[in-house]
Design a protein around this motif. Structure first.
Motif, PDB file in Angstrom:
ATOM      1  N   VAL A   1       0.834  -1.194   0.000  1.00  6.89           N
ATOM      2  CA  VAL A   1       0.000   0.000   0.000  1.00  6.89           C
ATOM      3  C   VAL A   1       0.874   1.252   0.000  1.00  6.89           C
ATOM      4  O   VAL A   1       0.489   2.291  -0.496  1.00  6.89           O
ATOM      5  CB  VAL A   1      -0.941  -0.003   1.237  1.00  6.89           C
ATOM      6  CG1 VAL A   1      -1.854   1.196   1.230  1.00  6.89           C
ATOM      7  CG2 VAL A   1      -1.758  -1.283   1.278  1.00  6.89           C
ATOM      8  N   GLY A   2       2.069   1.102   0.555  1.00  8.96           N
ATOM      9  CA  GLY A   2       3.021   2.193   0.653  1.00  8.96           C
ATOM     10  C   GLY A   2       3.846   2.032   1.914  1.00  8.96           C
ATOM     11  O   GLY A   2       3.558   1.183   2.750  1.00  8.96           O
TER      12      GLY A   2
ATOM     13  N   VAL B   1      -8.582   7.986   5.141  1.00 10.62           N
ATOM     14  CA  VAL B   1      -7.518   8.582   4.339  1.00 10.62           C
ATOM     15  C   VAL B   1      -7.684  10.089   4.384  1.00 10.62           C
ATOM     16  O   VAL B   1      -8.768  10.606   4.117  1.00 10.62           O
ATOM     17  CB  VAL B   1      -7.578   8.105   2.866  1.00 10.62           C
ATOM     18  CG1 VAL B   1      -6.551   8.855   2.016  1.00 10.62           C
ATOM     19  CG2 VAL B   1      -7.366   6.604   2.766  1.00 10.62           C
TER      20      VAL B   1
ATOM     21  N   ARG C   1      -0.583  14.681  -0.977  1.00 12.29           N
ATOM     22  CA  ARG C   1      -0.128  13.439  -0.351  1.00 12.29           C
ATOM     23  C   ARG C   1      -1.214  12.875   0.558  1.00 12.29           C
ATOM     24  O   ARG C   1      -1.748  13.583   1.409  1.00 12.29           O
ATOM     25  CB  ARG C   1       1.138  13.692   0.464  1.00 12.29           C
ATOM     26  CG  ARG C   1       2.326  14.025  -0.406  1.00 12.29           C
ATOM     27  CD  ARG C   1       3.537  14.336   0.428  1.00 12.29           C
ATOM     28  NE  ARG C   1       4.723  14.418  -0.421  1.00 12.29           N
ATOM     29  CZ  ARG C   1       5.935  14.602   0.035  1.00 12.29           C
ATOM     30  NH1 ARG C   1       6.142  14.705   1.345  1.00 12.29           N
ATOM     31  NH2 ARG C   1       6.953  14.667  -0.801  1.00 12.29           N
TER      32      ARG C   1
ATOM     33  N   LEU D   1      -3.035   6.956   4.896  1.00 16.41           N
ATOM     34  CA  LEU D   1      -4.025   5.968   5.313  1.00 16.41           C
ATOM     35  C   LEU D   1      -3.766   5.584   6.764  1.00 16.41           C
ATOM     36  O   LEU D   1      -2.633   5.273   7.126  1.00 16.41           O
ATOM     37  CB  LEU D   1      -3.920   4.713   4.443  1.00 16.41           C
ATOM     38  CG  LEU D   1      -4.659   3.459   4.951  1.00 16.41           C
ATOM     39  CD1 LEU D   1      -6.161   3.653   4.906  1.00 16.41           C
ATOM     40  CD2 LEU D   1      -4.249   2.238   4.147  1.00 16.41           C
TER      41      LEU D   1
ATOM     42  N   HIS E   1      -5.230   2.746   9.328  1.00 20.62           N
ATOM     43  CA  HIS E   1      -6.074   1.549   9.411  1.00 20.62           C
ATOM     44  C   HIS E   1      -6.123   1.120  10.869  1.00 20.62           C
ATOM     45  O   HIS E   1      -5.086   0.800  11.455  1.00 20.62           O
ATOM     46  CB  HIS E   1      -5.501   0.437   8.532  1.00 20.62           C
ATOM     47  CG  HIS E   1      -6.536  -0.531   8.078  1.00 20.62           C
ATOM     48  ND1 HIS E   1      -7.055  -1.507   8.904  1.00 20.62           N
ATOM     49  CD2 HIS E   1      -7.166  -0.663   6.897  1.00 20.62           C
ATOM     50  CE1 HIS E   1      -7.954  -2.208   8.226  1.00 20.62           C
ATOM     51  NE2 HIS E   1      -8.046  -1.718   7.007  1.00 20.62           N
TER      52      HIS E   1
ATOM     53  N   VAL F   1       0.149   4.720   6.715  1.00 16.38           N
ATOM     54  CA  VAL F   1       0.824   4.525   5.433  1.00 16.38           C
ATOM     55  C   VAL F   1       0.831   5.785   4.583  1.00 16.38           C
ATOM     56  O   VAL F   1      -0.196   6.449   4.430  1.00 16.38           O
ATOM     57  CB  VAL F   1       0.128   3.376   4.659  1.00 16.38           C
ATOM     58  CG1 VAL F   1       0.780   3.152   3.308  1.00 16.38           C
ATOM     59  CG2 VAL F   1       0.137   2.092   5.485  1.00 16.38           C
TER      60      VAL F   1
ATOM     61  N   LEU G   1       0.507   6.856   1.240  1.00 19.89           N
ATOM     62  CA  LEU G   1      -0.045   6.240   0.034  1.00 19.89           C
ATOM     63  C   LEU G   1       0.724   6.653  -1.219  1.00 19.89           C
ATOM     64  O   LEU G   1       1.030   7.833  -1.409  1.00 19.89           O
ATOM     65  CB  LEU G   1      -1.523   6.620  -0.119  1.00 19.89           C
ATOM     66  CG  LEU G   1      -2.453   6.037   0.939  1.00 19.89           C
ATOM     67  CD1 LEU G   1      -3.853   6.617   0.784  1.00 19.89           C
ATOM     68  CD2 LEU G   1      -2.496   4.520   0.852  1.00 19.89           C
ATOM     69  N   ASP G   2       0.991   5.675  -2.068  1.00 16.00           N
ATOM     70  CA  ASP G   2       1.653   5.881  -3.356  1.00 16.00           C
ATOM     71  C   ASP G   2       3.055   6.468  -3.238  1.00 16.00           C
ATOM     72  O   ASP G   2       3.574   7.014  -4.206  1.00 16.00           O
ATOM     73  CB  ASP G   2       0.797   6.751  -4.289  1.00 16.00           C
ATOM     74  CG  ASP G   2      -0.564   6.129  -4.555  1.00 16.00           C
ATOM     75  OD1 ASP G   2      -0.625   4.897  -4.710  1.00 16.00           O
ATOM     76  OD2 ASP G   2      -1.561   6.870  -4.588  1.00 16.00           O
TER      77      ASP G   2
END
Length: 149
Positions: free
Chosen positions: A29-30, A61, A68, A71, A73, A122, A124-125
């Motif tokens: 996920v990153g 998110v 930017r 995330l 979780h 995380v 992301l990307d």
């Protein structure tokens, strides 16, 4: 340009590789860090200033003005709980500041149901080397968790 991502919950900071879910532990996920929270009711807070782009009881998110996305979780496999034990305190699409409440939940309840309460946070990307850990060991919600270079 660097983004400081703050801890959404108190607990013990740990590498993502320790998360008991291969999607997170392998960095699919990153990159980021995980937090093992105390086993008591908690309020998770926004890790950055931005807009809440996705908001579920078990995950959210937030995307900053720089584009930017982070995330958070809340536990592993907690989507299976269908919101039970979680209370959403914010609104999807709303602007939020780092440290403002997003979701209330109880990690002890998650663990009692046979799931891990560990919280992946995380970038992301982001490419694998983009995250520089800032937290080690015990942290409080709002403490600097990692820098996203």
């Amino acid at each position: 340009m660097s983004t400081t991502v703050r801890a959404p919950v108190a607990g013990s900071a740990a590498p993502l590789s320790t998360v008991p879910d291969p999607v997170f532990s392998a960095g699919m996920v990153g990159p980021g860090l995980a937090i093992d929270p105390p086993r008591a009711p908690l309020v998770s807070v926004a890790p950055i200033d931005g807009k809440i782009m996705k908001l579920h009881p078990h995950a959210f998110v937030i995307v900053g003005d720089d584009g930017r996305g982070v995330l958070v979780h809340l536990g592993i496999d907690t989507v299976q709980l269908r919101g039970a034990g979680f209370s959403v305190l914010a609104t999807e699409g709303a602007r939020i500041r780092a440290g403002e409440p997003v979701v209330a939940w109880d990690p002890a309840e998650v663990e009692a149901g046979g799931r891990s309460p560990v919280c992946p946070v995380v970038a992301l990307d982001a490419p694998a080397g983009a995250v520089v850990p800032l937290a080690h060991g015990t942290i409080e919600a709002g403490d600097a968790l990692f820098d996203w270079a």
